[in-house]
Structures are given as structure tokens and as C-alpha cells.
Motif scaffolding. Structure first.
Motif: not given
Length: 257
Positions: A43-63
Motif C-alpha cells: 500500500t505504500f507504493r499505492e499511496v505514494l503513486t496517488i500522491a505523486e500524481h495529485n498535488p493535494h494528496i500526501y502520503a506516509t510510510v509504515g506497516i
């Protein structure tokens, strides 16, 4: 006025396949930004991809703490991923004694690794705790966790006070709007305005009047409205404070103009 959803899972089923609609609904409800939370390596890869493509979205990293068999991030990996400009927090992490029982040494060690990553990177922790509040607060204190938000706060004023005394923030989800959430509501009244965040935890825990339905970031407005009424403050006051608090805690986030 603007609101920020400080915790959501927009990469989950029911949201990722309709992101344009989700984002339009956010805009219509003055929800200008959202933080997409990592719970696993995948899911880290998924949320980071969304964040990279949308300026109003940011992401975290964790388990997330709820799966013993989840593939771990090492401390070095967490620290390395945290250097990405769109990664602004460590977690979701913590302790969960509802879904996990028995020898939970692995869970405590995973939590400590995330705390170490937070301290090394200067990024705040996103804390999950379920039926483990006292142990969660103890591990945070013993390991010197400096910045954290108690995500989806579902405890009482006593635990809120411990978290606040440690310098942490408290984030309220749609649970706050439920009729049987009296302890959480009391905690929300107790918390100082400069330590409060609002979130959806979407697609889970939709607030009233959408309880039982799929949640989404736009619905954070309902939680903010309820919080304002509960505290005897205006929605504008709650929106301004929670937005300012979010930017203070997640200092890598670029504010929306």
C-alpha cells in the motif's frame, strides 16, 4: 475556509477506482488536502503513486500493527522512503490487542522501529492503538517519541491527557459523531484547540448522517461540524485551527493557496 482529512485510505477498494469523483466531492465540501496512509509495503507504493500524481494528496510510510506476517520495512528503508518530498509521516503504527493476541514481541519491535524512524527523520508518527492504550503510551514515552498524532482517537480523557502531556496531537474521526461515543466526545471537549485534527479513516467509520456507508474524505466536514457544535465553536474556527495544526505537525506539506 478549508478542511484537511488527516488520515484516509483512498487506495482501498471503493475509493481508488473513483478518485476523480472523490476529489470533486472533496472540493465541493472545502476539503482541500488529504493524507493517504500506508499500512503495508504494497500500500505504500499505492499511496505514494496517488500522491505523486495529485498535488493535494500526501502520503506516509509504515506497516500496520495488525498482521504478524506482514513484510517489514527495515529502519533504513523507512528512513530512505521518508526522504521523498511527498512522504510526510511515519506509520500507521502502534499496538493492537484486539486483532492480535499471544506473544506480541514482534508488534512491539515493529512499533519501536517506526519510533526510531520518526526520530531519525523528524517526521511525525501516526499512532494506531486498540485495546492497548496504556502500553502504547508507555512505549512512546520510553522510546522518546517526539512527534505523534493519536489517529482515530477512541479513548477517554485520561489517555488524551497523557498524549497531550507528551506533546502529541489528537485526531477525531467519524466515531466522534456516534451517539454512544460519550467518552470520546468528552475528550474532544477537553483537548486544547491547538492540538486537534480531524480525519475520516476512509473508507471506514463514516460519520453521521452516513454511518454504515462507505466513507470518503469529503465527509470529514461532518466530523468538523459536529466537533464545532460539541465545543461551542464555529465551523470556521475548527477548520482554521485543524488546518493550522495539520501544517504545524506535518511540516513537509505545502499549504494550498
Amino acid at each position: 475556509m478549508q478542511l484537511i482529512d488527516s488520515h484516509c485510505h483512498i487506495n482501498f477498494d471503493g475509493l481508488r477506482d473513483r478518485l476523480p469523483e472523490v476529489f470533486a466531492n472533496m472540493q465541493n465540501n472545502q476539503v482541500t488536502q488529504a493524507l493517504a496512509i500506508s499500512v503495508s509495503r504494497e500500500t505504500f507504493r499505492e499511496v505514494l503513486t496517488i500522491a505523486e500524481h495529485n498535488p493535494h494528496i500526501y502520503a506516509t510510510v509504515g506497516i500496520h500493527p495488525d498482521s504478524e506476517t506482514a513484510e517489514e520495512f527495515t529502519l533504513d528503508e523507512l528512513v530512505a522512503h521518508a526522504q521523498h518530498p511527498k512522504v510526510v509521516g511515519i506509520g500507521e503504527t502502534g499496538l493492537d490487542y484486539h486483532w492480535c493476541t499471544g506473544d506480541l514481541t514482534w508488534q512491539h519491535q515493529r512499533f519501536i522501529t517506526h519510533i526510531q524512524a520518526s526520530k531519525q527523520t523528524g517526521l511525525p508518527l501516526i499512532i494506531h492503538t486498540r485495546k492497548a492504550a496504556d502500553d502504547t503510551m508507555r512505549v512512546l514515552a520510553e522510546n522518546g517519541a517526539e512527534q505523534a498524532v493519536m489517529h482515530c482517537f477512541s479513548e477517554d480523557t485520561r489517555i488524551a491527557k497523557i498524549a497531550l502531556d507528551l506533546g502529541y496531537y489528537i485526531s477525531f474521526s467519524g466515531i466522534l459523531t456516534f451517539k454512544n461515543a460519550k467518552d470520546i466526545q468528552a475528550a474532544a471537549q477537553y483537548c486544547p484547540l491547538d492540538r486537534i485534527l480531524v480525519e475520516t479513516d476512509a473508507p471506514f467509520l463514516a460519520p453521521m448522517p452516513h454511518r454504515g456507508k462507505r466513507n470518503e474524505p469529503a465527509y470529514v466536514r461532518h466530523t468538523a461540524e459536529f466537533l464545532a457544535q460539541l465545543r461551542g465553536e464555529s465551523l470556521e474556527t475548527i477548520a482554521a485551527a485543524t488546518t493550522e495544526n495539520f501544517y504545524r505537525l506535518f511540516s513537509k506539506v505545502v499549504p494550498m493557496v
